[in-house]
Design an enzyme around this catalytic site. Structure first.
Site: not given
Ligand code: GTR
Length: 431
Positions: A270, A274, A361, A411
């Site tokens: 998540s 990044k 998302w 997720h």
């Protein structure tokens, strides 16, 4: 416009000045309709800012790659600060009979300055006991403290600021004994050790607490803006701070005789996915770079209007990015890069991009398409890229110098994800 601007400090100012004023303040809802994604053209990673095509590895290495790194530094994440001159490691505290005698546990405090009360990070390592050589390792930041990854009572309980969570035993921004092992499902330590890998992890809040405090706390205190001066458009955001911390963990791993520093994978989920990508882009010591469900600002293409967009992420988490990035909210098409070029910065090292089917998302398809669009750079460098023309079916990994999977579920980080990352790491050979 995006292709022919000169790269350097003037780029940021010129590009930002050319943008018309923002139209609306309220972010509209996210689009989840594939037919409404719209057309887009991705910037070509193999065409330089001056229009020169990149036809050989040397032009990529000496010219185009630095240009792209500069664009991400100036416009999305902020500039990566150099290592601190006063970096020091406390002597590791070692338990040679951890986890029922299967592992060596080490806990090392990494100091980022020469001040005892300055920022520091606690690195936890589990190293397989049965081995004949230094162990390859996975390095990743965690969200709730080292004590959250395993119920092992020997892990120090983190005492820094932490997001409150009733579920995880965090109250008044402090962890408690009830916080031990609460995130164990995301860190299958036994499985990792059994396959011969070491695991190194640290709490991301040791590096920079994850809230918008005006960049005073964590390692931001080491990089102050002169009093009264505005924060520069390319000032490092939290993702840069966390990625910088990963490189400091790597500084330590290079000194540990039980670790093979040529086979260190950086992994993150998540927002920390990044971070893993940005760490891998900046630090070539990471042999394998793993993005788990990283989404917007990670592996997902900004130009695909699906799921989270820049307007959402810069509103909810303005502190993750450099100040310039907010100007691209609803102007994704004006970015002189897209996230496929972040993955390309990892080349020719191995990149693994992973999505989850229900994690809309994060735009799984946008993550796949970014991985695919990084492929020409890998091919130019002679490693081969992502061997898939189309997005693979769920739970069907595609394996190459860029690997990809989309698994069933939400997720999260699961054993399926870890098993695939270890399969991938098994193929890495010392360079
Ligand atoms: C979400 C954010 C995502 C992702 C996630 C996380 O709220 O919108 O981009 O980073 O948080 O890190 O858990």
């Amino acid at each position: 416009m995006p292709h022919r601007i000169s790269v350097g400090l003037s780029l940021c100012a010129a590009l930002l000045a050319a943008l018309p004023p923002r139209a609306s303040a309220a972010p509209p809802n996210a689009n989840y309709d594939e037919t409404k994604v719209g057309a887009y053209t991705l910037p070509d990673p193999l065409v330089c800012a001056d229009g020169t095509p990149v036809r050989d590895a040397e032009t990529w290495r000496a010219k185009r790659r630095p240009e792209i790194l500069e664009l991400f530094s100036a416009l999305e994440y902020g500039r990566m600060p150099p290592p601190p001159k006063q970096l020091r490691f406390d002597p590791p505290r070692v338990e040679t009979g951890a986890l029922g005698g299967t592992a060596i546990r080490k806990q090392v405090r990494i100091h980022f300055s020469d001040r005892a009360d300055g920022p520091s990070m606690d690195l936890l390592l589990y190293i397989p006991k049965e081995r004949t050589a230094p162990a390859p390792a996975f390095l990743g930041l965690n969200f709730y403290g080292n004590h959250s990854i395993h119920p092992d009572p020997g892990i120090d309980l983190n005492t820094n600021w932490m997001r409150d969570s009733k579920e995880f035993g965090v109250a008044n921004h402090r962890a408690s004994e009830a916080s031990r092992g609460v995130r164990a499902s995301r860190w299958p330590v036994g499985r990792i050790l059994a396959r011969g890998y070491a695991l190194a992890t640290a709490y991301y809040g040791d590096i920079d607490p994850d809230f918008d405090d005006g960049f005073q706390n964590g390692v931001h205190a080491l990089w102050p803006t002169p009093p009264g001066a505005p924060r520069p458009p390319d000032a490092p955001g939290a993702i840069t701070a966390w990625a910088w911390g990963l490189s400091r963990a790597m500084d330590y791993l290079q000194t540990d005789p039980d670790i093979d520093p040529r086979r260190v994978a950086v992994m993150g989920h998540s927002r920390l996915g990044k971070t893993a990508l940005w760490a891998g882009a900046n630090d070539a010591r990471f042999a394998l770079v793993i993005s788990n469900n990283s989404g917007c600002g990670g592996a997902a293409l900004h130009r695909r209007d699906f799921g989270e967009q820049i307007r959402h992420i810069t509103k909810a988490f303005p502190h993750w990015f450099c100040p310039a990035f907010v100007h691209f909210a609803d102007r994704e098409h004006e970015l002189p890069f897209d996230q496929h070029m972040l993955i390309a910065l990892v080349a020719p090292r191995t990149a693994y991009i992973a999505s989850a089917e229900e994690d809309r998302w994060a735009d799984p398809k946008g993550e796949f398409l970014a991985a695919k669009a990084a492929d020409p750079v890998y091919r130019l460098l002679g490693t081969g890229g992502l061997p898939a023309a189309d997005m693979p079916a769920v739970n069907t990994p595609v394996t190459g110098a860029i690997s990809y999977h989309v698994r069933t579920g939400k997720h999260d980080v699961t054993d399926f994800d870890w098993d695939r990352y270890m399969d991938c790491a098994d193929r890495l050979r010392p360079r």
